[in-house]
Design a protein around this motif. Structure first.
Motif, short mmCIF file in Angstrom:
data_model
loop_
_atom_site.label_atom_id
_atom_site.label_comp_id
_atom_site.label_asym_id
_atom_site.label_seq_id
_atom_site.Cartn_x
_atom_site.Cartn_y
_atom_site.Cartn_z
N ALA A 131 0.85 -1.20 0.00
CA ALA A 131 0.00 0.00 0.00
C ALA A 131 0.88 1.24 0.00
CB ALA A 131 -0.91 0.01 1.22
N THR A 132 0.36 2.29 -0.61
CA THR A 132 1.10 3.55 -0.73
C THR A 132 0.17 4.71 -0.37
OG1 THR A 132 2.54 2.66 -2.44
CG2 THR A 132 2.34 5.06 -2.33
N VAL A 133 0.73 5.68 0.37
CA VAL A 133 -0.03 6.89 0.68
C VAL A 133 0.79 8.10 0.28
CG1 VAL A 133 0.77 6.85 3.10
CG2 VAL A 133 -1.28 8.15 2.47
N PHE A 134 0.17 8.98 -0.51
CA PHE A 134 0.83 10.18 -0.97
C PHE A 134 0.67 11.29 0.07
CE2 PHE A 134 1.79 8.80 -5.28
CZ PHE A 134 0.97 7.70 -5.41
N ASN A 135 1.44 12.34 -0.10
CA ASN A 135 1.38 13.44 0.85
C ASN A 135 0.00 14.08 0.87
OD1 ASN A 135 3.03 14.63 2.84
ND2 ASN A 135 3.15 16.50 1.64
N SER A 136 -0.71 13.96 -0.25
CA SER A 136 -2.06 14.51 -0.34
C SER A 136 -3.08 13.66 0.41
CB SER A 136 -2.48 14.58 -1.81
OG SER A 136 -2.56 13.26 -2.35
N GLY A 137 -2.67 12.45 0.76
CA GLY A 137 -3.59 11.51 1.39
C GLY A 137 -4.15 10.49 0.41
N ALA A 138 -3.91 10.69 -0.86
CA ALA A 138 -4.33 9.70 -1.85
C ALA A 138 -3.62 8.38 -1.60
CB ALA A 138 -4.04 10.21 -3.26
N THR A 139 -4.27 7.29 -1.94
CA THR A 139 -3.73 5.96 -1.63
C THR A 139 -3.77 5.04 -2.84
OG1 THR A 139 -5.92 5.23 -0.87
CG2 THR A 139 -4.42 6.12 0.79
N ASN A 140 -2.96 4.00 -2.76
CA ASN A 140 -2.95 2.98 -3.79
C ASN A 140 -2.63 1.64 -3.13
OD1 ASN A 140 -3.24 2.05 -6.39
ND2 ASN A 140 -1.09 2.36 -6.94
N TYR A 141 -3.21 0.56 -3.67
CA TYR A 141 -3.07 -0.75 -3.04
C TYR A 141 -2.79 -1.82 -4.08
CZ TYR A 141 -5.49 1.70 0.71
OH TYR A 141 -5.84 2.61 1.68
N VAL A 142 -2.09 -2.85 -3.64
CA VAL A 142 -1.97 -4.04 -4.47
C VAL A 142 -3.35 -4.70 -4.53
CG1 VAL A 142 -1.33 -5.57 -2.57
CG2 VAL A 142 -0.53 -6.06 -4.89
N VAL A 143 -3.64 -5.34 -5.63
CA VAL A 143 -4.99 -5.87 -5.85
C VAL A 143 -5.43 -6.81 -4.72
CG1 VAL A 143 -6.37 -7.36 -7.36
CG2 VAL A 143 -4.91 -5.59 -8.35
N SER A 144 -4.51 -7.60 -4.21
CA SER A 144 -4.87 -8.63 -3.23
C SER A 144 -5.37 -8.06 -1.90
CB SER A 144 -3.70 -9.56 -2.98
OG SER A 144 -2.59 -8.83 -2.49
N VAL A 145 -5.08 -6.79 -1.61
CA VAL A 145 -5.51 -6.22 -0.33
C VAL A 145 -6.54 -5.11 -0.50
CG1 VAL A 145 -3.23 -6.73 0.62
CG2 VAL A 145 -3.76 -4.39 -0.10
N LYS A 146 -6.82 -4.76 -1.73
CA LYS A 146 -7.75 -3.67 -2.00
C LYS A 146 -9.11 -3.99 -1.41
CE LYS A 146 -6.88 -1.64 -5.81
NZ LYS A 146 -6.76 -1.25 -7.24
N GLY A 147 -9.68 -3.02 -0.69
CA GLY A 147 -10.97 -3.22 -0.04
C GLY A 147 -10.86 -3.80 1.35
N ARG A 148 -9.68 -4.29 1.73
CA ARG A 148 -9.49 -4.87 3.07
C ARG A 148 -8.51 -4.04 3.90
NH1 ARG A 148 -7.06 -9.68 3.56
NH2 ARG A 148 -5.82 -9.50 1.65
N PHE A 149 -7.52 -3.46 3.27
CA PHE A 149 -6.50 -2.67 3.97
C PHE A 149 -6.71 -1.19 3.70
CE2 PHE A 149 -2.83 -6.04 4.08
CZ PHE A 149 -3.70 -6.96 4.63
N THR A 150 -6.34 -0.37 4.70
CA THR A 150 -6.41 1.08 4.55
C THR A 150 -5.12 1.69 5.09
OG1 THR A 150 -8.82 1.08 4.82
CG2 THR A 150 -7.67 3.18 5.09
N VAL A 151 -4.43 2.42 4.24
CA VAL A 151 -3.20 3.09 4.65
C VAL A 151 -3.50 4.56 4.92
CG1 VAL A 151 -2.52 3.52 2.24
CG2 VAL A 151 -0.78 3.51 4.05
#
Length: 114
Positions: free
Chosen positions: A49-69
């Motif tokens: 998972a990745t979080v940008f300085n703006s707060g925008a996030t990105n996730y690997v497909v396998s954790v999308k919808g389950r993890f929150t960074v």
């Protein structure tokens, strides 16, 4: 020297939740894209998972919808909320910049039992 300290791991049953934290020894997070990675036995380190300085996030497909960074720059801390955990999420979890420019911390072990 900058130090990253991950915490919050543990043993949890499948379907359970954990919240990981990554604290830095200095004010280094501000302006940097921060990521969580994991290393499972016999596998390569994986970007989770990745979080940008703006707060925008990105996730690997396998954790999308389950993890929150998320991040708190004032506290020099990055978080990973993990819900609906699965046995395949078992790994040592680390944080670092997206480009892996900081020394790796010791990580925090997450074990999910079936």
């Amino acid at each position: 020297q900058v130090q990253l300290v991950e915490s919050g791991g543990g043993l949890v049953q499948a379907g359970g939740s954990l919240r990981l934290s990554c604290a830095a020894s200095g004010s280094i997070f501000s302006g940097k894209v921060m990521s969580w990675y994991r290393l499972a036995p016999g596998k390569q380190r994986e970007l989770v998972a990745t979080v940008f300085n703006s707060g925008a996030t990105n996730y690997v497909v396998s954790v999308k919808g389950r993890f929150t960074v998320s991040r708190d720059n004032a506290k020099n801390t990055v978080y990973l909320q993990m819900n609906s955990l699965r046995p395949e999420d078992t790994a040592v979890y680390y944080c670092n910049t997206f480009t892996r420019t900081l020394p790796w911390g010791q990580g925090t072990l997450v074990t999910v039992s079936s």
